[in-house]
Design a protein around this motif. Structure first.
Motif, PDB file in Angstrom:
ATOM      1  N   SER A  36       0.809  -1.216   0.000  1.00 17.77           N
ATOM      2  CA  SER A  36       0.000   0.000   0.000  1.00 17.77           C
ATOM      3  C   SER A  36       0.849   1.277   0.000  1.00 17.77           C
ATOM      4  O   SER A  36       0.318   2.368  -0.189  1.00 17.77           O
ATOM      5  N   LEU A  37       2.148   1.132   0.199  1.00 15.62           N
ATOM      6  CA  LEU A  37       3.037   2.291   0.326  1.00 15.62           C
ATOM      7  C   LEU A  37       3.597   2.733  -1.020  1.00 15.62           C
ATOM      8  O   LEU A  37       3.619   1.965  -1.985  1.00 15.62           O
ATOM      9  N   SER A  38       4.088   3.950  -1.035  1.00 14.10           N
ATOM     10  CA  SER A  38       4.817   4.423  -2.211  1.00 14.10           C
ATOM     11  C   SER A  38       6.107   3.623  -2.342  1.00 14.10           C
ATOM     12  O   SER A  38       6.568   2.993  -1.379  1.00 14.10           O
ATOM     13  N   GLN A  39       6.696   3.658  -3.512  1.00 11.41           N
ATOM     14  CA  GLN A  39       7.945   2.925  -3.736  1.00 11.41           C
ATOM     15  C   GLN A  39       9.027   3.402  -2.769  1.00 11.41           C
ATOM     16  O   GLN A  39       9.746   2.592  -2.192  1.00 11.41           O
ATOM     17  N   ARG A  40       9.158   4.707  -2.577  1.00  6.44           N
ATOM     18  CA  ARG A  40      10.170   5.228  -1.658  1.00  6.44           C
ATOM     19  C   ARG A  40       9.956   4.690  -0.249  1.00  6.44           C
ATOM     20  O   ARG A  40      10.898   4.248   0.405  1.00  6.44           O
ATOM     21  N   ASP A  41       8.722   4.714   0.226  1.00  5.64           N
ATOM     22  CA  ASP A  41       8.454   4.242   1.579  1.00  5.64           C
ATOM     23  C   ASP A  41       8.699   2.739   1.717  1.00  5.64           C
ATOM     24  O   ASP A  41       9.204   2.272   2.740  1.00  5.64           O
ATOM     25  N   ARG A  42       8.351   1.974   0.674  1.00  7.29           N
ATOM     26  CA  ARG A  42       8.660   0.529   0.692  1.00  7.29           C
ATOM     27  C   ARG A  42      10.160   0.320   0.794  1.00  7.29           C
ATOM     28  O   ARG A  42      10.634  -0.487   1.592  1.00  7.29           O
TER      29      ARG A  42
END
Length: 150
Positions: A36-42
């Protein structure tokens, strides 16, 4: 140990704190949360998980706690993007850590239910030593890379 245990970088710490406060209560719910997260947050979470696990108990802990299985592919994607998009020093560190993660992942493939085979512990100890030698520098590189994300 978190990446923020390196010389403090408040914007990175704020990003990490925000994500850590959103973590689901069980590891079983983690994959859906990660998706569910943005790529950066993942990438931030999986690189933080790798760093924390390996600095705390080595690659054996990263494998035994099932991070290698659950996060390993995303860690490799994060390191590849860091290699491609990061500053030259960060890119070089990403290449080095990628090699360590790939070697540990091969050993993880031999682990049954997260149990690391006894004959692999020496190999993992060597990987731990190599990671330890660059962990502070890598932590700072991850901070800079993620904060410069475009």
């Amino acid at each position: 140990m978190t990446i923020t245990d390196c010389p403090p970088h408040e914007p990175y710490e704020a990003l990490l704190d925000r994500l850590l406060h959103q973590l689901p209560p069980t590891r079983a719910a983690y994959p859906a949360f990660l998706d569910s997260l943005s790529q950066r947050d993942r990438h931030l979470l999986v690189l933080q998980g790798l760093h924390s696990q390996v600095c705390n108990g080595g690659f054996a802990q990263w494998i035994s706690n099932r991070y290698a299985v659950q996060d390993g592919p995303t860690v490799l994607l994060a390191l590849d993007r860091m290699r491609q998009q990061g500053e030259p020093d960060a890119a070089a560190l990403a290449v080095q850590v990628d090699a360590l993660v790939r070697q540990a992942s091969q050993i993880a493939g031999q682990a049954e239910d997260g149990d690391v085979p006894d004959n692999s512990l020496g190999d993992l100890d060597q990987l731990d030593d190599r990671y330890s030698a660059l962990s502070d520098e890598f932590g700072l590189a991850v901070q800079g890379y993620l904060l410069a994300w475009t």
